[in-house]
Scaffold this motif. Structure first.
Motif, mmCIF file in Angstrom:
data_model
loop_
_atom_site.group_PDB
_atom_site.id
_atom_site.type_symbol
_atom_site.label_atom_id
_atom_site.label_comp_id
_atom_site.label_asym_id
_atom_site.label_seq_id
_atom_site.Cartn_x
_atom_site.Cartn_y
_atom_site.Cartn_z
ATOM 1 N N MET A 160 0.812 -1.200 0.000
ATOM 2 C CA MET A 160 0.000 0.000 0.000
ATOM 3 C C MET A 160 0.859 1.270 0.000
ATOM 4 S SD MET A 160 -3.304 -0.698 -0.081
ATOM 5 C CE MET A 160 -2.704 -1.723 -1.422
ATOM 6 N N LEU A 161 2.069 1.177 0.530
ATOM 7 C CA LEU A 161 2.939 2.342 0.645
ATOM 8 C C LEU A 161 3.938 2.465 -0.508
ATOM 9 C CD1 LEU A 161 3.770 2.052 4.467
ATOM 10 C CD2 LEU A 161 2.337 3.805 3.392
ATOM 11 N N ARG A 162 4.361 1.345 -1.063
ATOM 12 C CA ARG A 162 5.462 1.339 -2.025
ATOM 13 C C ARG A 162 5.276 2.312 -3.202
ATOM 14 N NH1 ARG A 162 9.777 -1.691 -4.156
ATOM 15 N NH2 ARG A 162 9.696 -1.947 -6.426
ATOM 16 N N PRO A 163 4.116 2.347 -3.882
ATOM 17 C CA PRO A 163 4.004 3.248 -5.050
ATOM 18 C C PRO A 163 4.110 4.726 -4.699
ATOM 19 C CG PRO A 163 2.246 1.603 -5.027
ATOM 20 C CD PRO A 163 2.900 1.563 -3.697
ATOM 21 N N ASP A 164 3.876 5.088 -3.428
ATOM 22 C CA ASP A 164 3.834 6.494 -3.030
ATOM 23 C C ASP A 164 5.189 7.050 -2.611
ATOM 24 O OD1 ASP A 164 1.196 6.003 -3.419
ATOM 25 O OD2 ASP A 164 0.564 6.302 -1.348
ATOM 26 N N LEU A 165 6.190 6.186 -2.438
ATOM 27 C CA LEU A 165 7.421 6.617 -1.779
ATOM 28 C C LEU A 165 8.609 6.757 -2.710
ATOM 29 C CD1 LEU A 165 7.195 4.443 1.467
ATOM 30 C CD2 LEU A 165 6.257 6.723 1.028
ATOM 31 N N HIS A 166 8.521 6.256 -3.923
ATOM 32 C CA HIS A 166 9.675 6.290 -4.820
ATOM 33 C C HIS A 166 10.016 7.737 -5.199
ATOM 34 C CE1 HIS A 166 12.553 4.730 -7.699
ATOM 35 N NE2 HIS A 166 12.064 5.563 -8.623
ATOM 36 N N GLY A 167 11.236 8.152 -4.871
ATOM 37 C CA GLY A 167 11.686 9.499 -5.185
ATOM 38 C C GLY A 167 11.140 10.583 -4.293
ATOM 39 N N GLU A 187 3.001 1.397 -13.337
ATOM 40 C CA GLU A 187 3.147 -0.063 -13.305
ATOM 41 C C GLU A 187 3.310 -0.576 -11.882
ATOM 42 O OE1 GLU A 187 4.780 1.985 -15.174
ATOM 43 O OE2 GLU A 187 4.173 1.520 -17.235
ATOM 44 N N GLU A 188 4.105 0.140 -11.075
ATOM 45 C CA GLU A 188 4.301 -0.288 -9.689
ATOM 46 C C GLU A 188 3.008 -0.185 -8.888
ATOM 47 O OE1 GLU A 188 6.648 -1.665 -7.961
ATOM 48 O OE2 GLU A 188 8.160 -1.754 -9.523
ATOM 49 N N ALA A 189 2.242 0.866 -9.135
ATOM 50 C CA ALA A 189 0.972 1.027 -8.415
ATOM 51 C C ALA A 189 0.017 -0.110 -8.752
ATOM 52 C CB ALA A 189 0.351 2.370 -8.763
ATOM 53 N N LEU A 190 -0.063 -0.464 -10.047
ATOM 54 C CA LEU A 190 -0.952 -1.554 -10.443
ATOM 55 C C LEU A 190 -0.457 -2.894 -9.917
ATOM 56 C CD1 LEU A 190 -3.466 -2.295 -12.044
ATOM 57 C CD2 LEU A 190 -2.019 -2.553 -14.077
ATOM 58 N N ARG A 191 0.855 -3.117 -9.964
ATOM 59 C CA ARG A 191 1.416 -4.374 -9.455
ATOM 60 C C ARG A 191 1.190 -4.511 -7.948
ATOM 61 N NH1 ARG A 191 6.424 -5.701 -7.211
ATOM 62 N NH2 ARG A 191 7.036 -7.885 -7.505
ATOM 63 N N SER A 192 1.426 -3.425 -7.218
ATOM 64 C CA SER A 192 1.216 -3.481 -5.765
ATOM 65 C C SER A 192 -0.247 -3.738 -5.436
ATOM 66 C CB SER A 192 1.675 -2.177 -5.114
ATOM 67 O OG SER A 192 3.082 -2.097 -5.074
ATOM 68 N N ARG A 193 -1.152 -3.145 -6.202
ATOM 69 C CA ARG A 193 -2.575 -3.370 -5.936
ATOM 70 C C ARG A 193 -2.945 -4.832 -6.185
ATOM 71 N NH1 ARG A 193 -6.958 -0.779 -4.716
ATOM 72 N NH2 ARG A 193 -8.949 -1.716 -5.265
ATOM 73 N N LYS A 194 -2.405 -5.414 -7.259
ATOM 74 C CA LYS A 194 -2.726 -6.808 -7.562
ATOM 75 C C LYS A 194 -2.184 -7.744 -6.481
ATOM 76 C CE LYS A 194 -3.034 -6.360 -12.597
ATOM 77 N NZ LYS A 194 -2.407 -6.727 -13.898
ATOM 78 N N ILE A 195 -0.956 -7.493 -6.028
ATOM 79 C CA ILE A 195 -0.379 -8.344 -4.967
ATOM 80 C C ILE A 195 -1.180 -8.173 -3.679
ATOM 81 C CG2 ILE A 195 1.650 -8.711 -3.519
ATOM 82 C CD1 ILE A 195 3.377 -7.920 -5.901
ATOM 83 N N ALA A 196 -1.514 -6.920 -3.343
ATOM 84 C CA ALA A 196 -2.299 -6.680 -2.138
ATOM 85 C C ALA A 196 -3.678 -7.312 -2.232
ATOM 86 C CB ALA A 196 -2.415 -5.172 -1.882
ATOM 87 N N MET A 197 -4.227 -7.376 -3.455
ATOM 88 C CA MET A 197 -5.539 -7.997 -3.631
ATOM 89 C C MET A 197 -5.475 -9.500 -3.392
ATOM 90 S SD MET A 197 -8.687 -7.333 -4.116
ATOM 91 C CE MET A 197 -8.830 -5.706 -4.863
ATOM 92 N N ARG A 198 -4.325 -10.113 -3.639
ATOM 93 C CA ARG A 198 -4.170 -11.533 -3.316
ATOM 94 C C ARG A 198 -3.950 -11.728 -1.808
ATOM 95 N NH1 ARG A 198 -0.249 -11.263 -7.684
ATOM 96 N NH2 ARG A 198 -1.249 -11.760 -9.675
ATOM 97 N N LEU A 199 -3.212 -10.802 -1.203
ATOM 98 C CA LEU A 199 -2.926 -10.912 0.224
ATOM 99 C C LEU A 199 -4.155 -10.637 1.087
ATOM 100 C CD1 LEU A 199 0.511 -9.033 0.487
ATOM 101 C CD2 LEU A 199 0.115 -11.470 0.865
ATOM 102 N N ALA A 200 -4.982 -9.694 0.647
ATOM 103 C CA ALA A 200 -6.073 -9.209 1.493
ATOM 104 C C ALA A 200 -7.048 -10.302 1.926
ATOM 105 C CB ALA A 200 -6.805 -8.070 0.778
#
Length: 432
Positions: A160-167, A187-200
Motif C-alpha cells: 500500500m505504501l510502495r508506489p507512493d514513496l519512490h523518489g 506499473e508499480e501502483a498496479l502491481r502493488s494493488r494486484k499483490i495486495a488484492m491476493r494478500l487481502a
C-alpha cells in the motif's frame, strides 16, 4: 456503501508534524503505565490489568488494519482518504508482539491456577482438555499465529505504501520500501494493488482463524470449564467495531488538523457512521445469540460465565459496557443527521472505545477474581494507569506512522481502483 466516491487527480503529500510537546505527552503516558505496574508490585491485579489491556489495544489495532484490508477487497472508493489512517495501526503490531512476550510471567495469574499439580488429574473436564490447555502449547501456537498474521499485515501495508514513496523526500526507509526493480509509478501502483488484492482475502481469513484462536486461548480458557462456540465471534466483532470507532476518531482529527475538508467530507462521515451503527447492532446480536442459548439450555458450566458477571461487583460494569457499545450508539446514530457531524461521530466513537475496553475487562478479570477474598471491584487507578501506558504506546506508534508516511495515498495508487460505472451501449430503435 450508498456513494460511489469521487477520486481526485491531485492529492497533497502531507505528513503529520508531531511537536516535542506531543511526544513528551506520549512519553508521560507510557511512564504512568510503567509506574502503575511497579506500584502494584506486579501482583494479581497488576497482571490482570496488563492482560486485558493487551487484549483491548491489540484487538483494536488489528481491527483497524482489517478495516483497511476490507476496503481494499471490496474496491471501495468512498473510503480512500480513510484507508491510510486505519492502516497506521500496523505500527502498533510489533509493540503488541513484544508486550505479549513480556506479559508471560503473569501466566500463573490467569492460567495456571487450574493447571497446578493434581488439579488436572482430578477433574474430568480438564483432563479431557489437557492437551489443548497446556500453557506452553498455548503460548507457542499463539506466538506462531501472531507472527503469521502480523507478517501478512505488514506485507499488505508494504504494497500500500510502495508506489507512493519512490523518489519522495523522506527518511531512508522510503528507499528500502521502494527499492529493487522499479517499473515506473503506474506499473508499480498496479502491481502493488494486484499483490495486495491476493494478500487481502488470505489475511482476512487468517484474522478470523488466528484472532479467534487468541480469543479462546487468552480469554475463554481463563475459565477452563466454560465454553462457547460463539465466543470467538463476539471477540472478532468487538475487535473490528473498536477499530472502526478509532478510525473515525482519527478521521475527525486528520480532517481538522490538515484541513482536509476537500477530501474528507460528509460522504465519509455518513458512510463510516453507518458502519459503526451497523456493527453496534451486530455486536448486540452476536452477544445476545451467545447468551440466549446458554440461558435456555440451563447447563451449569455454560451458565458460570454469565453468573459471575451479572452479580456484584461486576453487574454495574456490564450495564455501563452495554450502554456504551450498543444503547448509546444506537440512539445517537439512528437518525441520519448526527452521522454527518464530526464532533458527534467522534464523541460516539470515543464512548464505543471505552465500552470495548470495559468489555475486555469483563471477559477476563471476573474469571479469576475471587470475590470472597476481595469483595471490591478491581477497576480503579491501577487499571486506568496501565491503560494510559498502553494508550501512550498505541498513539505513539500511530503518530510515528503518520509522521513518517503520507496521510493520503497518491493519485497513481488511487487510479488503480476499478470504477464501478458500467457503460451500456445505446441501441438505435427504428420507428415505423
Amino acid at each position: 456503501m450508498a456513494h460511489s466516491g469521487e477520486i481526485p487527480t491531485r492529492v497533497p503529500f502531507r505528513r503529520l508534524a508531531v511537536s516535542g510537546a506531543a511526544w513528551g505527552a506520549i512519553a508521560l503516558l507510557v511512564l504512568i503505565g510503567i509506574a502503575a505496574a511497579f506500584l502494584g508490585g506486579f501482583g494479581e491485579r497488576t497482571w490482570l490489568a496488563i492482560h486485558f489491556n493487551w487484549l483491548f489495544w491489540s484487538s483494536m489495532a488489528v481491527g483497524m488494519v482489517i478495516f483497511a484490508i476490507s476496503q481494499h477487497i471490496t474496491n471501495s472508493r468512498w473510503s480512500w482518504p480513510l484507508k491510510r489512517l486505519a492502516l497506521s495501526a500496523v505500527a502498533f503490531l510489533p509493540i503488541s508482539f513484544v508486550l505479549f512476550l513480556l506479559k508471560q510471567p503473569g501466566n500463573p495469574v490467569w492460567f495456571e491456577h487450574w493447571w497446578g499439580e493434581g488439579k488436572v488429574e482430578h477433574d474430568h473436564v480438564l483432563r479431557a482438555k489437557a492437551a489443548w490447555l497446556s500453557p506452553t502449547g498455548m503460548v507457542v501456537r499463539d506466538v506462531v499465529g501472531m507472527l503469521i498474521l502480523f507478517a501478512l499485515m505488514f506485507w499488505f501495508a508494504y504494497h500500500m505504501l510502495r508506489p507512493d514513496l519512490h523518489g519522495a523526500p523522506g527518511p531512508s526507509l522510503y528507499r528500502r520500501i521502494s527499492g529493487g526493480t522499479w517499473r515506473g509509478v503506474p506499473e508499480e501502483a498496479l502491481r502493488s494493488r494486484k499483490i495486495a488484492m491476493r494478500l487481502a482475502p488470505i489475511t482476512a481469513l487468517l484474522f478470523a482463524l488466528i484472532w479467534g484462536l487468541i480469543a479462546i486461548d487468552q480469554a475463554m480458557t481463563m475459565l477452563p470449564h466454560w465454553f462457547s462456540t460463539m465466543f470467538p465471534v463476539t471477540f472478532l466483532v468487538s475487535a473490528f467495531h473498536s477499530g472502526l470507532a478509532m478510525t473515525a476518531i482519527l478521521m475527525v482529527f486528520a480532517r481538522r488538523h490538515f484541513r482536509f475538508e476537500q477530501y474528507i467530507g460528509m460522504q465519509q462521515f455518513h458512510d463510516l457512521g453507518k458502519l459503526i451503527f451497523a456493527y453496534s447492532v451486530f455486536w448486540m446480536y452476536v452477544n445476545w445469540s451467545q447468551y440466549v442459548v446458554i440461558w435456555y439450555g440451563l447447563l451449569p458450566h455454560e451458565q458460570e460465565f454469565f453468573v459471575q458477571r451479572f452479580h456484584a461487583p461486576f453487574a454495574l460494569v456490564v450495564q455501563v459496557m452495554v450502554s456504551c457499545v450498543f444503547v448509546f450508539p444506537f440512539l445517537a446514530l439512528l437518525p441520519r443527521a448526527p452521522k454527518k457531524v464530526p464532533g458527534v461521530l467522534a464523541g460516539v466513537s470515543a464512548v464505543i472505545v471505552i465500552g470495548h475496553w470495559l468489555e475486555r475487562f469483563l471477559i477476563t478479570v471476573p474469571s479469576v477474581w475471587n470475590t470472597a477474598e476481595h469483595p471490591g471491584l478491581p477497576l480503579g487507578l491501577p487499571e486506568i494507569g496501565i491503560a494510559l501506558g498502553f494508550a501512550g504506546l498505541f498513539f505513539g506508534s500511530i503518530a510515528w506512522f503518520l509522521s513518517t508516511f503520507p496521510v493520503l495515498p497518491s493519485p497513481a495508487a488511487l487510479a488503480t481502483i476499478p470504477t464501478l460505472t458500467i457503460e451500456v451501449p445505446a441501441r438505435r430503435v427504428a420507428h415505423a
